[in-house]
Design a protein around this motif. Structure first.
Motif, short mmCIF file in Angstrom:
data_model
loop_
_atom_site.label_atom_id
_atom_site.label_comp_id
_atom_site.label_asym_id
_atom_site.label_seq_id
_atom_site.Cartn_x
_atom_site.Cartn_y
_atom_site.Cartn_z
N GLU A 110 54.31 38.07 33.89
CA GLU A 110 55.35 37.12 34.26
C GLU A 110 54.77 35.96 35.08
O GLU A 110 54.04 36.19 36.04
N GLY A 111 55.10 34.75 34.67
CA GLY A 111 54.76 33.55 35.45
C GLY A 111 53.27 33.38 35.70
O GLY A 111 52.46 33.48 34.79
N ILE A 112 52.92 33.13 36.96
CA ILE A 112 51.55 32.78 37.35
C ILE A 112 50.57 33.93 37.07
O ILE A 112 49.35 33.72 36.92
N ASP A 113 51.09 35.15 36.96
CA ASP A 113 50.22 36.32 36.71
C ASP A 113 49.40 36.16 35.44
O ASP A 113 48.30 36.69 35.34
N MET A 114 49.93 35.43 34.45
CA MET A 114 49.19 35.30 33.18
C MET A 114 47.82 34.67 33.43
O MET A 114 46.79 35.21 33.01
N GLY A 115 47.82 33.53 34.09
CA GLY A 115 46.55 32.86 34.37
C GLY A 115 45.64 33.71 35.26
O GLY A 115 44.45 33.82 35.01
N ASP A 116 46.22 34.30 36.28
CA ASP A 116 45.42 35.10 37.21
C ASP A 116 44.74 36.26 36.49
O ASP A 116 43.53 36.49 36.63
N HIS A 117 45.50 36.98 35.70
CA HIS A 117 44.94 38.16 35.03
C HIS A 117 43.94 37.78 33.94
O HIS A 117 42.92 38.45 33.78
N LEU A 118 44.21 36.71 33.22
CA LEU A 118 43.27 36.35 32.15
C LEU A 118 41.94 35.86 32.73
O LEU A 118 40.87 36.20 32.21
N TRP A 119 42.01 35.08 33.79
CA TRP A 119 40.75 34.58 34.38
C TRP A 119 39.89 35.74 34.88
O TRP A 119 38.66 35.74 34.69
N ILE A 120 40.52 36.73 35.50
CA ILE A 120 39.72 37.87 35.98
C ILE A 120 39.20 38.68 34.79
O ILE A 120 38.04 39.14 34.79
N GLY A 121 40.02 38.81 33.75
CA GLY A 121 39.57 39.49 32.53
C GLY A 121 38.36 38.80 31.92
O GLY A 121 37.42 39.45 31.44
N ARG A 122 38.37 37.46 31.92
CA ARG A 122 37.22 36.70 31.40
C ARG A 122 35.99 36.91 32.28
O ARG A 122 34.88 37.09 31.77
N TYR A 123 36.19 36.85 33.59
CA TYR A 123 35.06 37.07 34.50
C TYR A 123 34.42 38.43 34.23
O TYR A 123 33.18 38.53 34.10
N LEU A 124 35.24 39.45 34.11
CA LEU A 124 34.70 40.80 33.88
C LEU A 124 33.98 40.87 32.54
O LEU A 124 32.98 41.59 32.41
N LEU A 125 34.45 40.13 31.56
CA LEU A 125 33.79 40.14 30.24
C LEU A 125 32.37 39.57 30.35
O LEU A 125 31.40 40.16 29.87
N HIS A 126 32.25 38.41 30.99
CA HIS A 126 30.91 37.82 31.18
C HIS A 126 30.02 38.77 31.98
O HIS A 126 28.83 38.95 31.67
N ARG A 127 30.59 39.37 33.00
CA ARG A 127 29.83 40.23 33.91
C ARG A 127 29.36 41.51 33.22
O ARG A 127 28.22 41.95 33.41
N VAL A 128 30.24 42.11 32.41
CA VAL A 128 29.88 43.34 31.70
C VAL A 128 28.85 43.03 30.61
O VAL A 128 27.85 43.75 30.46
#
Ligand code: ADP
Ligand code: MN
Ligand code: MN
Ligand code: MN
Length: 262
Positions: A110-128
Motif C-alpha cells: 500500500e502506498g509508499i511501501d511499494m517503492g520502499d520494498h522494491l528498492w530493498i529487494g533490488r539492493y538484496l539482489l545485487h548483494r546476493v
C-alpha cells in the motif's frame, strides 16, 4: 561533521511520492511490481550463454526447469530467502522468456511501501548475486534482436476497484491514463523514455512507446486487464509500460496523480 539539510537530493523521488500517497490515503492504493532483470557474467555477457554466440531461440526458457533451460537458479532462490528474512514483501519469482532473465514480484504493497520494498529487494539482489560472482543488470533491453526486454509491470488497484463492481473504477482509471500517455512514459524510466524506447517496440510482448492501448488479457497493450479481473468484474489493472530500471517512487506517484485526483 555534516549538517542535516532541509533540501531533498535531486535523485530522491520518495519525498513527492510520499506526499501524494498521503493525499490519496483514503483510496487505499495497492501496487504489485514485477521486477524483471538479467544476470551477466563479470565480462558483461549474459550468464550461462555460450561465450561465442547465442543460445537457441526463445520458447523453452520461460518458467523453465533444467540446466539447459535456466541459468542461475541458486542465485534467485538465495535472493528470495534474503527478502523473506529482511521482511521485503516478495510474493513470487519466475524464469523469463530470455535465458538468464528472471523476475521477482513484490506486493501487494500500500502506498509508499511499494517503492520502499522494491528498492530493498533490488539492493538484496545485487548483494546476493555479488556472492556468486554474477552481475545484475536492470537495463530494459540488454540484448538487441529477437530477445525479450525487461520491464517492471506495475499492477494497481484502489479500494473501490477491489470491491464488487470495481471494474467501473478500473475503466475510469484507464480512461484517465489514456489522456496522459506521454507524462507516464517520461516517469517510467530514468531517461524520460529514452531507455524504454529500446524495449517498447510493439514486439516481444510490448506495446509501442508511441501509442496508448488497453485490453483484456492483452500482453501487447499498455494496460492489461487480467482475464480473472474481467470475469470477476473487480480487482486491478496492470500497467506494462514501466521499464525494469524505473524508479518505483516515480511510477507509483504518477499513477496515483493521474487516477486518484480530478
Ligand atoms: P503476470 O501475469 O503479469 O506475470 P504476476 O503474477 O507476475 O503477473 O504478478 C502479479 C502482481 O500483481 C503481483 O506483484 C501482485 O502483488 C499484484 N497484485 C495482485 N493483486 C493486486 C491488487 N488487487 N492490486 C494491486 N496489485 C495486485
Ligand atoms: Mn509476471
Ligand atoms: Mn515477466
Ligand atoms: Mn505482468
Amino acid at each position: 561533521v555534516s549538517k542535516m539539510s532541509s533540501h531533498t537530493a535531486e535523485t530522491n523521488q520518495r519525498k513527492t511520492c510520499n506526499e501524494v500517497m498521503e493525499q490519496a490515503k483514503d483510496k487505499k492504493p495497492w501496487f504489485g511490481i514485477e521486477q524483471e532483470y538479467t544476470l551477466l557474467d563479470t565480462d558483461g555477457h549474459p550468464f550461462g550463454w555460450p561465450k561465442n554466440g547465442f543460445p537457441g531461440p526463445q520458447g523453452p526458457y520461460y518458467c523453465g526447469v533444467g540446466a539447459n533451460k535456466v541459468y542461475g537458479r541458486d542465485i534467485i532462490e538465495a535472493h528470495y530467502r534474503a527478502c523473506l528474512y529482511a521482511g521485503v514483501k516478495i510474493a513470487g519469482c519466475n524464469a523469463e522468456v530470455m535465458p538468464a532473465q528472471w523476475e521477482f514480484q513484490v506486493g501487494p504493497c500500500e502506498g509508499i511501501d511499494m517503492g520502499d520494498h522494491l528498492w530493498i529487494g533490488r539492493y538484496l539482489l545485487h548483494r546476493v548475486a555479488e556472492d556468486f560472482g554474477v552481475v545484475v543488470t536492470l537495463d530494459p533491453k540488454p540484448i538487441e534482436g529477437d530477445w525479450n526486454g525487461a520491464g517492471a509491470h506495475c499492477n494497481y488497484s484502489t479500494l473501490q476497484m477491489r470491491e464488487d463492481g470495481g471494474i467501473k473504477y478500473i475503466e475510469d482509471a484507464i480512461e484517465k491514463l489514456s489522456k496522459h500517455h506521454v507524462r507516464h512514459i517520461k516517469a517510467y524510466d530514468p531517461k524520460e523514455g529514452k531507455d524504454n524506447e529500446r524495449r517498447l517496440t510493439g514486439f516481444h510482448e510490448t506495446s509501442s512507446i508511441h501509442d496508448f492501448s488497453a485490453g483484456i488479457a492483452n500482453r501487447g497493450a499498455s494496460i492489461r486487464i487480467p482475464r480473472q479481473v474481467a470475469e470477476e468484474k473487480k480487482g486491478y489493472l496492470e500497467d506494462r509500460r514501466p521499464s525494469s530500471n524505473c524508479d518505483p517512487y516515480a511510477v507509483t506517484e504518477v499513477i496515483v496523480r493521474t487516477t486518484c485526483f480530478d
